[in-house]
Design an enzyme around this catalytic site. Structure first.
Site, PDB file in Angstrom:
ATOM      1  N   GLY A  12      44.839  27.918   7.704  1.00 27.00           N
ATOM      2  CA  GLY A  12      43.891  27.273   6.697  1.00 27.00           C
ATOM      3  C   GLY A  12      43.066  26.027   7.149  1.00 27.00           C
ATOM      4  O   GLY A  12      42.932  26.091   8.347  1.00 27.00           O
ATOM      5  N   ASN A  31      51.662  17.548   2.510  1.00 29.27           N
ATOM      6  CA  ASN A  31      51.584  16.286   1.950  1.00 29.27           C
ATOM      7  C   ASN A  31      52.677  15.966   0.816  1.00 29.27           C
ATOM      8  O   ASN A  31      53.203  17.026   0.480  1.00 29.27           O
ATOM      9  CB  ASN A  31      49.955  16.516   1.109  1.00 29.27           C
ATOM     10  CG  ASN A  31      49.510  15.194   0.461  1.00 29.27           C
ATOM     11  OD1 ASN A  31      50.290  13.884   0.832  1.00 29.27           O
ATOM     12  ND2 ASN A  31      48.460  15.034  -0.351  1.00 29.27           N
ATOM     13  N   LYS A  39      52.060   7.185   0.490  1.00 25.61           N
ATOM     14  CA  LYS A  39      50.891   7.984   0.332  1.00 25.61           C
ATOM     15  C   LYS A  39      51.088   8.751  -0.913  1.00 25.61           C
ATOM     16  O   LYS A  39      50.219   9.079  -1.771  1.00 25.61           O
ATOM     17  CB  LYS A  39      50.666   8.909   1.289  1.00 25.61           C
ATOM     18  CG  LYS A  39      49.828  10.089   1.184  1.00 25.61           C
ATOM     19  CD  LYS A  39      48.262   9.699   1.951  1.00 25.61           C
ATOM     20  CE  LYS A  39      47.365  10.661   1.662  1.00 25.61           C
ATOM     21  NZ  LYS A  39      47.571  12.142   1.906  1.00 25.61           N
ATOM     22  N   ASN A  72      48.867   8.956  -4.295  1.00 23.48           N
ATOM     23  CA  ASN A  72      48.379  10.228  -4.847  1.00 23.48           C
ATOM     24  C   ASN A  72      48.771  10.302  -6.213  1.00 23.48           C
ATOM     25  O   ASN A  72      48.201  10.693  -7.125  1.00 23.48           O
ATOM     26  CB  ASN A  72      49.067  11.238  -4.078  1.00 23.48           C
ATOM     27  CG  ASN A  72      48.237  11.374  -2.790  1.00 23.48           C
ATOM     28  OD1 ASN A  72      48.959  11.925  -1.754  1.00 23.48           O
ATOM     29  ND2 ASN A  72      46.945  11.060  -2.832  1.00 23.48           N
ATOM     30  N   ASN A 102      37.091   9.612  -8.153  1.00 24.97           N
ATOM     31  CA  ASN A 102      38.152   8.523  -8.067  1.00 24.97           C
ATOM     32  C   ASN A 102      37.582   7.258  -8.614  1.00 24.97           C
ATOM     33  O   ASN A 102      38.336   6.666  -9.331  1.00 24.97           O
ATOM     34  CB  ASN A 102      38.417   8.377  -6.425  1.00 24.97           C
ATOM     35  CG  ASN A 102      39.328   9.414  -5.812  1.00 24.97           C
ATOM     36  OD1 ASN A 102      39.566  10.576  -6.442  1.00 24.97           O
ATOM     37  ND2 ASN A 102      39.429   9.398  -4.548  1.00 24.97           N
ATOM     38  N   SER A 118      42.011  15.179  -4.022  1.00 26.29           N
ATOM     39  CA  SER A 118      42.327  16.671  -3.451  1.00 26.29           C
ATOM     40  C   SER A 118      42.911  17.436  -4.883  1.00 26.29           C
ATOM     41  O   SER A 118      42.702  18.629  -4.865  1.00 26.29           O
ATOM     42  CB  SER A 118      43.365  16.352  -2.252  1.00 26.29           C
ATOM     43  OG  SER A 118      44.716  15.887  -2.652  1.00 26.29           O
TER      44      SER A 118
HETATM   45  P1  NAD Z   1      45.191  25.688   3.087  1.00 28.36           P
HETATM   46  O1  NAD Z   1      45.395  26.570   1.813  1.00 28.36           O
HETATM   47  O2  NAD Z   1      43.869  25.623   3.586  1.00 28.36           O
HETATM   48  O3  NAD Z   1      46.085  26.476   4.285  1.00 28.36           O
HETATM   49  C1  NAD Z   1      47.225  27.098   4.115  1.00 28.36           C
HETATM   50  C2  NAD Z   1      47.354  28.163   5.056  1.00 28.36           C
HETATM   51  O4  NAD Z   1      48.706  28.537   5.140  1.00 28.36           O
HETATM   52  C3  NAD Z   1      46.563  29.262   4.199  1.00 28.36           C
HETATM   53  O5  NAD Z   1      45.689  29.987   5.123  1.00 28.36           O
HETATM   54  C4  NAD Z   1      47.665  30.453   3.720  1.00 28.36           C
HETATM   55  O6  NAD Z   1      47.328  31.848   3.949  1.00 28.36           O
HETATM   56  C5  NAD Z   1      48.847  30.044   4.920  1.00 28.36           C
HETATM   57  N1  NAD Z   1      50.088  30.479   4.690  1.00 28.36           N
HETATM   58  C6  NAD Z   1      50.790  30.350   3.463  1.00 28.36           C
HETATM   59  N2  NAD Z   1      51.987  30.961   3.678  1.00 28.36           N
HETATM   60  C7  NAD Z   1      51.883  31.453   4.747  1.00 28.36           C
HETATM   61  C8  NAD Z   1      52.843  32.230   5.420  1.00 28.36           C
HETATM   62  N3  NAD Z   1      54.076  32.797   4.949  1.00 28.36           N
HETATM   63  N4  NAD Z   1      52.674  32.824   6.850  1.00 28.36           N
HETATM   64  C9  NAD Z   1      51.535  32.344   7.308  1.00 28.36           C
HETATM   65  N5  NAD Z   1      50.474  31.693   6.840  1.00 28.36           N
HETATM   66  C10 NAD Z   1      50.611  31.310   5.608  1.00 28.36           C
HETATM   67  O7  NAD Z   1      45.752  24.228   3.061  1.00 28.36           O
HETATM   68  P2  NAD Z   1      45.578  22.920   3.717  1.00 28.36           P
HETATM   69  O8  NAD Z   1      44.314  22.524   3.039  1.00 28.36           O
HETATM   70  O9  NAD Z   1      45.326  23.174   5.405  1.00 28.36           O
HETATM   71  O10 NAD Z   1      46.688  21.976   3.705  1.00 28.36           O
HETATM   72  C11 NAD Z   1      48.029  22.206   4.273  1.00 28.36           C
HETATM   73  C12 NAD Z   1      48.844  20.982   3.762  1.00 28.36           C
HETATM   74  O11 NAD Z   1      48.080  19.859   4.596  1.00 28.36           O
HETATM   75  C13 NAD Z   1      48.915  20.549   2.376  1.00 28.36           C
HETATM   76  O12 NAD Z   1      50.173  20.096   2.216  1.00 28.36           O
HETATM   77  C14 NAD Z   1      47.809  19.511   2.338  1.00 28.36           C
HETATM   78  O13 NAD Z   1      48.224  18.737   1.131  1.00 28.36           O
HETATM   79  C15 NAD Z   1      47.936  18.765   3.671  1.00 28.36           C
HETATM   80  N6  NAD Z   1      46.662  18.054   3.921  1.00 28.36           N
HETATM   81  C16 NAD Z   1      45.539  18.651   4.025  1.00 28.36           C
HETATM   82  C17 NAD Z   1      44.367  17.906   4.310  1.00 28.36           C
HETATM   83  C18 NAD Z   1      42.978  18.581   4.227  1.00 28.36           C
HETATM   84  O14 NAD Z   1      41.938  18.172   4.406  1.00 28.36           O
HETATM   85  N7  NAD Z   1      42.991  20.083   4.018  1.00 28.36           N
HETATM   86  C19 NAD Z   1      44.404  16.680   4.533  1.00 28.36           C
HETATM   87  C20 NAD Z   1      45.748  16.117   4.332  1.00 28.36           C
HETATM   88  C21 NAD Z   1      46.832  16.755   4.179  1.00 28.36           C
HETATM   89  O1  KPL Z   2      44.803  11.114  -0.587  1.00 33.12           O
HETATM   90  C1  KPL Z   2      43.918  11.365  -1.403  1.00 33.12           C
HETATM   91  C2  KPL Z   2      43.756  12.447  -2.117  1.00 33.12           C
HETATM   92  O2  KPL Z   2      42.674  12.767  -2.675  1.00 33.12           O
HETATM   93  O3  KPL Z   2      44.604  13.466  -2.258  1.00 33.12           O
HETATM   94  C3  KPL Z   2      43.207   9.900  -2.094  1.00 33.12           C
HETATM   95  C4  KPL Z   2      42.049   9.914  -1.444  1.00 33.12           C
HETATM   96  C5  KPL Z   2      44.134   8.606  -1.347  1.00 33.12           C
HETATM   97  C6  KPL Z   2      43.549   9.874  -3.603  1.00 33.12           C
HETATM   98  O4  KPL Z   2      44.801   9.889  -3.937  1.00 33.12           O
END
Ligand code: NAD
Ligand code: KPL
Length: 305
Positions: A11, A105, A184, A188, A202, A252
């Site tokens: 993802g 997260n 964090k 959140n 926000n 998010s």
């Molecule tokens: P996403 O939904 O874009 O990606 C997750 C991926 O995991 C999907 O492609 C899904 O199909 C895959 N998946 C789920 N179960 C699976 C399995 N059994 N086998 C193989 N693949 C599987 O999610 P994301 O946005 O990348 O977020 C991932 C984590 O990172 C979350 O906890 C999110 O809160 C955290 N996070 C994301 C961001 C961001 O900008 N996207 C930033 C900071 C933290």
């Molecule tokens: O981390 C964030 C989110 O959107 O998940 C911020 C920007 C800190 C807001 O809680």
């Protein structure tokens, strides 16, 4: 020979990490859900990362979970609610001394994962990088940020941090990663649910100053009771600073709801309320916030866990 990074979940964050590692010449393999996803991925020809408006494709090799090859290093890039089950299906493939890097997260999923792979080292990560999918196998690098990594039970940094340096992934080894994750989580909890309930960016929370302040008071109590006084320090000021600095952004959780995706509520506000109950701490506003959010999610036909 360099150790291969297996990336579980192609993802947003999984692609952001896999493409930058591959670009630096580090061996990477994606683990996709099943044969159908693998076939679709192979037809697409690789992962595309869009950075500064430029799209570039990386033909990162991929496999399904039932591939028999052992895994030494696993980057877990699923959502918090998928992590435990996704890792469990790979448990028998983990080599002795295997390491997992958990990008989820919130809190709660890391302990659930650690329980199913008791023999492996689990490294927690907290990231402020931002990425989103704008098509199948295609991710936009939306927000440059930083990733802290740490292991609450073992302070020594792993040598593979050099791979991250080579890949240009800004990071730091943290000896207080739990403090960072709790901080964090508190941010959140104070911001994200209210943006959903008030249907605002926000910055819109500047008009709900009292509500935010009351929640920060309860979250501070919770952090102190959980033995996280450093995470509690000046929480309200930090929340107000983030609201101001990210005023134009949607949280998010707001984005998940807006895109009709499941939220990670159980690992954020849900986790905070559960731990408060475990400590017999009465936090009425936090509990009420959770109930209001659950009702809102249900009214939208979205999962409330
Ligand atoms: P996403 O939904 O874009 O990606 C997750 C991926 O995991 C999907 O492609 C899904 O199909 C895959 N998946 C789920 N179960 C699976 C399995 N059994 N086998 C193989 N693949 C599987 O999610 P994301 O946005 O990348 O977020 C991932 C984590 O990172 C979350 O906890 C999110 O809160 C955290 N996070 C994301 C961001 C961001 O900008 N996207 C930033 C900071 C933290
Ligand atoms: O981390 C964030 C989110 O959107 O998940 C911020 C920007 C800190 C807001 O809680």
């Amino acid at each position: 020979m360099a150790t291969t990074w297996h990336v579980l979940g192609a993802g947003s964050l999984g692609t952001l990490w896999a493409t930058r590692l591959a670009r630096a010449g580090v061996p990477v393999r994606l683990i996709l859900r099943d044969a159908a996803r693998l076939k679709a991925y192979e037809a697409a020809g690789g992962l595309t990362l869009v950075e500064h408006g430029q799209a570039r494709q990386y033909p990162v090799p991929a496999e399904t979970p039932d591939n028999p090859a052992p895994i030494q290093r696993l980057l877990v890039a699923c959502k918090a609610y998928d992590a435990e089950q996704a890792v469990a299906q790979l448990a028998s493939r983990l080599a002795p001394g295997a390491e997992l890097i958990l990008l989820q997260n919130g809190l709660g999923s890391q302990d659930a994962v650690a329980a199913v792979v008791a023999q492996a080292r689990c490294i927690h990560a907290s990231s402020t990088e931002g990425a989103f999918r704008d098509g199948d196998w295609r991710v936009v690098f939306a927000g440059h940020g930083f990733t802290w990594l740490g292991d609450a039970s073992h302070p020594v940094a792993p040598i593979w941090l050099d791979d991250l340096k080579d890949a240009g992934i800004p990071h730091e080894w943290s000896t207080d990663i739990l403090t960072r994750l709790w901080r964090k989580l508190a941010l959140n909890c104070a911001i994200n649910p209210l943006t959903v309930l008030h249907d605002c960016r926000n910055g819109g929370l500047q008009e709900h100053h009292c509500e935010v302040a009351i929640l920060c008071g309860e979250l501070t109590e919770l952090l102190e009771r959980c033995g996280q006084p450093a995470a509690a320090q000046d929480l309200q000021q930090e929340v107000e600073r983030v609201i101001h600095a990210t005023a134009a952004n949607y949280s998010s959780m707001y984005q998940d709801v807006n895109n009709r995706r499941r939220t990670e509520i159980s690992y954020l506000l849900g986790y905070a309320c559960k731990v408060a109950t475990r400590h017999q701490l009465n936090l009425p506003h936090l509990n009420q916030l959770q109930q209001r959010l659950i009702v809102r999610l249900q009214s939208l036909g979205l999962p409330s866990d």
